[in-house]
Write an enzyme that holds these catalytic residues in place. Structure first.
Site, PDB file in Angstrom:
ATOM      1  N   GLY A 410      65.180  -5.229 -14.153  1.00  0.00           N
ATOM      2  CA  GLY A 410      65.064  -3.941 -14.824  1.00  0.00           C
ATOM      3  C   GLY A 410      64.712  -2.795 -13.889  1.00  0.00           C
ATOM      4  O   GLY A 410      64.037  -2.971 -12.880  1.00  0.00           O
ATOM      5  N   GLU A 411      65.197  -1.594 -14.247  1.00  0.00           N
ATOM      6  CA  GLU A 411      64.936  -0.349 -13.520  1.00  0.00           C
ATOM      7  C   GLU A 411      65.292  -0.450 -12.029  1.00  0.00           C
ATOM      8  O   GLU A 411      64.561  -0.001 -11.152  1.00  0.00           O
ATOM      9  CB  GLU A 411      63.484   0.104 -13.719  1.00  0.00           C
ATOM     10  N   GLY A 412      66.431  -1.078 -11.799  1.00  0.00           N
ATOM     11  CA  GLY A 412      66.915  -1.266 -10.433  1.00  0.00           C
ATOM     12  C   GLY A 412      66.733  -2.699  -9.994  1.00  0.00           C
ATOM     13  O   GLY A 412      65.610  -3.140  -9.745  1.00  0.00           O
TER      14      GLY A 412
END
Length: 598
Positions: A410-412
């Site tokens: 998540g988030e990169g």
């Protein structure tokens, strides 16, 4: 298919547009072999009034979580009860980061993360739910919204009646955020934009009342247009919730939605920030989310340490408690050391945000990768210490494993972030050294022009060769050796990179050398986190004087911090060696041969 030189150049241009700026933060300076001590030292400590407010809120949330948040039930039913959503609102949890002028508490990032650490240690679903509302939902409006937009949208976002979401991810755009396909076409009269596209894997996406949506708008300077941010509500005609709660492996309590926009008209007044600057807004907001990963992973690691040690002392095998076996002690020591380091790096990154530092993009990416990768090891080790008992669903350990796995995605995704850390970090030194190559190819380096050639070499090598071992300004005598070792490793990092660039021969070769990127990123990660650990150790030892036992926090033991430094320094040296001595050619040959068979 390998990228062409033109595609690499286009990607580089996009990246440079996103990261352009004259400021060089702490992490970027490491790539030059420099140690910008003033950015990390002294270790950040909240003023008494802010600390008291943060501690009070964290204590309230801890008490509420222990008595009202049934994490086993949330996982089993795949839903956070409405009573919990309302209960957190009653505590003021949704007010934390909203400015006081709009009814919020106006907490800074360091204050906010104290509460998020508590939630991360109790239930990951609730932590992700709250963070999606705060760090990447409300935060976008607070950072980029006009005064009129804030006055219109912020009231009501703190009482639990309205929730926020951040809609970036699409079937073709995940870690590749620039590949957004959702379009926003301006109407003929210019009064609105018409959105068409699909978003998926959006936390709170199907239940949110206000969404920040990334969509591609026309731009005369770019044939494919540029990404802009829009404020959207579900009552707009054309907004469709395709799936409100997708079933998934972990963090099952969160509502992960899929939404579709079909000719959805959005007034131009709902453009958030500057038109065409949506990716910049997204990356800025994600900085906050990535720092929050540091806090929630720290809280989760602390829960693992307590569970691991408690079980190890109770469980007896071969007439000994598990705690007496060295291989169990190895797992406990690793967890304690990396938990100490997570907390240190989180505090420093949060302080960058609170101070309004101009450049901390690499630091937040480093923190996210470091905290999520090492938490995964800690959770896995906790399950191993529990043995078969931990594999069954009457214990929380198997859920911890499922919950922790999404963190590295998540988030990169961490693989992408490692390439980002290496490429962005190397950009400054690479641009400087490219001048040397240009001068050589331009004929300004030759024996016939020895004086001019030496001038070129001196100018281009100066950032490295004129810099001695940097100073790491610790005050505690017992940390002097570790500080000197770190300083030598930082200088070696700066001296090593020119050789890495020359070995790649061309910029195009370096751009696709992901195995090299990974090693460079791993070195930078351990260098940065070690610097944070030394700053924290120096602060703790200064508080305790000669008696470190005066520190009452069980997770602030200098012994754990010092052990982390030994582990990190060893890893750094191993990765330095692997830059020259590795099996990359055989690895790639084997991978390609296998891929061709299926």
């Amino acid at each position: 298919m390998a990228l062409t030189a033109q595609q690499i150049a286009e990607q580089r241009k996009d990246v440079e547009e996103l990261i352009a700026g004259p400021d060089v933060g702490f992490a970027k300076a490491l790539f030059f072999g420099k140690f910008k001590a003033g950015l990390l030292y002294p270790y950040p400590v909240l003023p008494p009034d802010q600390r008291a407010a943060a501690d009070e809120m964290a204590a309230k949330v801890r008490a509420y979580a222990e008595s009202h948040i049934d994490h086993m039930r949330i996982d089993r039913e795949a839903r956070i009860p409405d009573a919990v959503v309302r209960g957190l609102a009653d505590l003021g949890l949704y007010k934390l980061t909203i400015p006081a002028e709009y009814g919020g508490l106006g907490f800074g990032q360091q204050q906010y993360l104290k509460t998020m650490e508590v939630l991360g240690g109790h239930d990951a679903s609730v932590a992700v739910f709250v963070n999606a509302h705060h760090s990447i939902g409300v935060r976008a409006l607070c950072l980029f919204g006009s005064k009129e937009q804030q006055a219109r949208w912020l009231p009501g976002l703190y009482d639990g009646s309205k929730l926020c979401a951040f809609a970036l991810t699409e079937p073709e755009a995940g870690s590749d955020a620039g590949n957004v396909q959702t379009t926003a076409t301006p109407t003929e009269d210019g009064s609105a934009y018409v959105l068409n596209g699909t978003k998926h894997y959006i936390t709170n996406g199907g239940i949110a009342h206000v969404l920040t949506v990334m969509a591609r708008t026309p731009d005369p300077s770019s044939p494919k247009g540029k990404v802009s941010a829009f404020l959207v509500t579900p009552d707009m005609p054309g907004f469709e919730v395709v799936e409100a709660r997708a079933e998934k492996c972990g963090i099952r309590g969160t509502a992960t939605g899929k939404i579709r926009f079909t000719n959805m008209r959005v007034p131009k007044e709902n453009v958030l920030g500057q038109l065409g600057r949506g990716l910049q807004a997204a990356l800025t907001v994600l900085n906050y989310g990535r720092v929050t990963f540091g806090a929630t992973c720290t809280g989760h690691a602390k829960a693992c340490i307590q569970a691991m040690t408690t079980h190890a002392k109770k469980r007896v095998q071969f007439q000994q408690s598990l705690a007496e076996f060295q291989l169990v002690q190895k797992k406990v020591a690793f967890a304690a050391a990396h938990c100490f380091a997570m907390e240190a790096a989180t505090a420093e990154c949060a302080a960058f945000i609170d101070r309004g530092a101009p450049d901390y993009m690499l630091e937040t990416a480093i923190l996210k990768v470091f905290a999520t990768e090492h938490l995964w090891t800690i959770v896995n080790d906790t399950l191993q210490v529990y043995g078969g008992k931990g594999y069954f669903c009457d214990q929380p350990i198997e859920r911890w494993m499922r919950d922790a796995r999404i963190n590295t995605i998540g988030e990169g995704a961490n693989d992408v972030l490692k390439a980002f850390i290496a490429v962005v970090g190397c950009r400054g030194p690479g641009v400087y050294l490219k001048g040397l190559q240009d001068d050589m190819l331009g004929g300004r380096w030759s024996l016939r022009k020895l004086g001019q050639s030496l001038g070129v070499v001196g100018q281009l090598a100066a950032p490295w060769l004129t810099t001695g071992t940097p100073e790491v300004p610790v005050t505690a005598p017992e940390l002097k050796d570790d500080a000197y070792t770190l300083a030598r490793l930082v200088r070696e990092f700066g001296l090593k990179l020119p050789h890495v660039f020359m070995a790649a021969k061309t910029e195009e070769n370096f751009a696709v050398s992901e195995l090299v990127h990974e090693r460079i990123a791993d070195i930078a990660i351990d260098l940065y986190v070690s610097a944070c650990v030394l700053a924290r150790l120096d602060s703790l030892l200064g508080q305790a004087g000669e008696n470190a036992k005066a520190v009452t926090d069980h997770h602030a033991d200098p012994v754990a911090g010092k052990y982390f430094l030994k582990l990190a320094f060893r890893r750094i040296r191993e990765r330095f060696a692997a830059l020259d001595d590795n099996d990359d050619a055989s690895l790639l040959e084997s991978a390609r041969a296998t891929i061709m068979k299926f």
